[in-house]
Design an enzyme around this catalytic site. Sequence first.
Site, PDB file in Angstrom:
ATOM      1  N   TYR A  90       0.860  -1.190   0.000  1.00  0.00           N
ATOM      2  CA  TYR A  90       0.000   0.000   0.000  1.00  0.00           C
ATOM      3  C   TYR A  90       0.895   1.239   0.000  1.00  0.00           C
ATOM      4  O   TYR A  90       1.763   1.356  -0.854  1.00  0.00           O
ATOM      5  CB  TYR A  90      -0.967  -0.063   1.185  1.00  0.00           C
TER       6      TYR A  90
ATOM      7  N   LYS B  99     -20.289 -20.228 -10.485  1.00  0.00           N
ATOM      8  CA  LYS B  99     -19.598 -20.052 -11.763  1.00  0.00           C
ATOM      9  C   LYS B  99     -18.163 -19.572 -11.523  1.00  0.00           C
ATOM     10  O   LYS B  99     -17.211 -20.032 -12.174  1.00  0.00           O
ATOM     11  CB  LYS B  99     -20.372 -19.032 -12.607  1.00  0.00           C
TER      12      LYS B  99
END
Length: 760
Positions: free
Chosen positions: A48, A103
Amino acid sequence: MPADKPDRTMPTVTRQEALDFHSRGRPGKLEITPTKPMATQRDLSLAYSPGVAEPVKAIAEDPSTAYDYTTRGNMVAVISNGTAILGLGNLGALASKPVMEGKSVLFKRFADVDSIDLEVDTENVDEFINCVRFLGPSFGGINLEDIKAPDCFVIESRLREIMDIPVFHDDQHGTAIIAAAGLINALDLTGRDYKKTRLVCNGAGAAAIACIELIKAMGFNPENVILCDTKGVVYQGRTEGMNQWKSAHAAKTDKRTLAEAMDGADVVLGLSAKGTLSADMIRSMSRNPIIFAMANPDPEITPEEVARIRDDAIMATGRSDYPNQVNNVLGFPYIFRGALDVRASTINDDMKIAAVHALAKLAKEDVPDDVAAAYQGNRPRFGPNYIIPVPFDPRLISSIPVAVAKAAMDSGVARKPIADLDRYARDLKARRDPIASTLQRIYERVRRFPKRVVFAEAEEEQVMRAAISYVNQQLGTAILLGRDDIIQATAERAGIDLNRPGIEFINARTSKKREAYIDYLYARLQRKGFLQRDAQRLINTDRNHFAACMVALGDADAMVTGTTRNYSTALDDIRRCIDAKPGHRVIGVSLALCRGRTVLVADTAVHDMPSSEELAEIAEEAAGVARRLGYEPRVAMLAYSTFGHPEGERSERVREAVKILDKRRVDFQYDGEMAADVALNADVMEQYPFCRLSGPANVLVMPAFHSASISTKMLQELGGCTVIGPLLVGLDKSVQIVSIGAKDSDIVNMAAIAAYNAGM
């Protein structure tokens, strides 16, 4: 159909089991796992602020570097508004989330494509398009799912125009690609020509329109293709129930009904509803008809019904319990894998047709051992009952994406061409996760040859749940051994319903077979210090002895135990009742299932410090296990040294074991002594060109029990691997022992393995 076909009156899963599966532990089926270390302050600074500023600036300067510094190149969004969920209809965006999560799981499982589901809560086509179009920077591709027709046509078409990443509606194109692959092979088997084949498509929804468009793009003569819907033939001049997508395929014909269209047809594609194809329609078709009845969950006509009418048909359905399943999972994960890897801007017809031909070609190739293991012990061969590959074929990952990537490059939509497609295929093989397929092979065989398995510790709640799962998965009969009142009381408290077909109860104290088991056990133990009353006590009070005698005398095919006592104690109980198989040695083999490979480790349960002779026999036994599981064994005899360096007394035992194998002229690859990195790392192995192994080992024979146990447990806890076992092998009857406190899923896996071995 064969007599061993599963009884479809028994549900594969119950409603409660399905709800429990999705809610147990962390709800849902997905989580996000970081791919970079996050252990130190420096790690956080790189991940970060301030370190993240550098890739931000690089992407601002060159947007294509987003593929280098972020997940975009391996990330697909699965997007739906829930207007056409499976066969359930319009239940809304939120209700579609379990399907979309599923999925996403399939993307990861089969092709290592990261995926996230997004449910868009609108039925307005323009709103849906505007929502999705602005998500483009986040993803490498968009998989549209469960959107009703004709909205799905408009949405996909417009998104493809305005986005520079692949947009693919799988309900349309996935079905079309798999069906077309099967059709190619069916035409080949029946000696038909694309140009002359007469085809009827019954159904005019998203999948049907996509099928018609794809087969025409592949060379079918449009004049020989008739589309039908609920109102009959879609013909030129018809106005009722028409739209622009149907009109594009309106036929110039005087036929008006499905029955008329079917008369003399060579092929019928069913994408409609149960019962829409009648016996008379099938009779009217031409010689060697090709019938794809793909309605789910029930086909337009079943293979049994067709078989009663004629014996020359080739059939495919959408169901897994019939041959030639048209299953979309054969397509979409691998199509996106290839598209992502070349950074394709779209998935075009060339790429879809390439996937079709790659699938068709794969079905014609010799089937490898690990696929053959799932087919009743027989190796499937290209023919009327095998025109489409099966979903767990490990070759899919290295064939379909390569074909798609090449087509993308050839058609000019690839932004990062791959120079070496052979190397690409090899890299793809290493991405495949073997865990599910290893167990799937076992489960599929047991379903074809169901077995009676005795669960020896049936008073335990997790054992009851495992028994129910065993029965519900159509693996055979579960025999619950224990005190009836305790079993029923525990089941009541836990809310478990044991009163169902396929579950039997046996109480050792009241069993009619008790005396026969006592006599059998006493005959075995009377010269080992046991009195008859000792045998009587063991049969009356110890479930392991009772269950093992059941298996020994043929009243059950296999048993599973171990939940309430340690492995060695359970093994001692069992060996009082069951001998080693003649010519075999009893050992424990653990399956270490890691990303990209499956490795068998032996001996992980029985021999503390094996001699050279015992090591050689362990190697032979473990190689046999590998073969039964569908792998060609490459056995490494492990030590702390490699080919004589450094020298040591313990390594000498391993070297001597190799010499013993040399004398026995065994029929598998082996070598040693060698360190684990030499055995498992191809680059390190190359430093020893005289090594007899043709590649990294898949069977590791440990020099001692302690090293086997320590290494497998470390792999499981630290190495990101799943370890199954130890599997008990070498006994004359099939028995498996789980770990103390094993979960129901672990117990049913071991019960399935026990049933699998009982049929070998």
